[in-house]
Design a protein around this motif. Structure first.
Motif: not given
Length: 72
Positions: A2-10
């Motif tokens: 998901g976009i939220i998880l991707t943003m957190m990982k980045n």
């Protein structure tokens, strides 16, 4: 992912890279000069807004860590 998880990982990856840069005494400008790209491009790659395997590999090399540690 998901976009939220991707943003957190980045965001976490960017923090890790910034910490390594501080330990090496490097700024975005200095890192960009070493890699021969713009400081804007460095920032985009670090924050996950642009993907360049060549730049990612050079960042890892300059920071003294493996590509997989940062981008794996």
């Amino acid at each position: 992912m998901g976009i939220i998880l991707t943003m957190m990982k980045n965001k976490e990856r960017a923090r890790q890279i910034k910490a390594l840069m501080i330990l090496k005494g490097l700024t975005n400008v200095e890192l960009a000069k070493r890699i021969q790209v713009s400081k804007t491009w460095i920032s985009l790659v670090i924050w996950g807004h642009a993907k360049s395997e060549r730049v990612r590999r050079r960042i890892a090399e300059e920071l003294g860590v493996s590509y997989e540690e940062l981008w794996g």
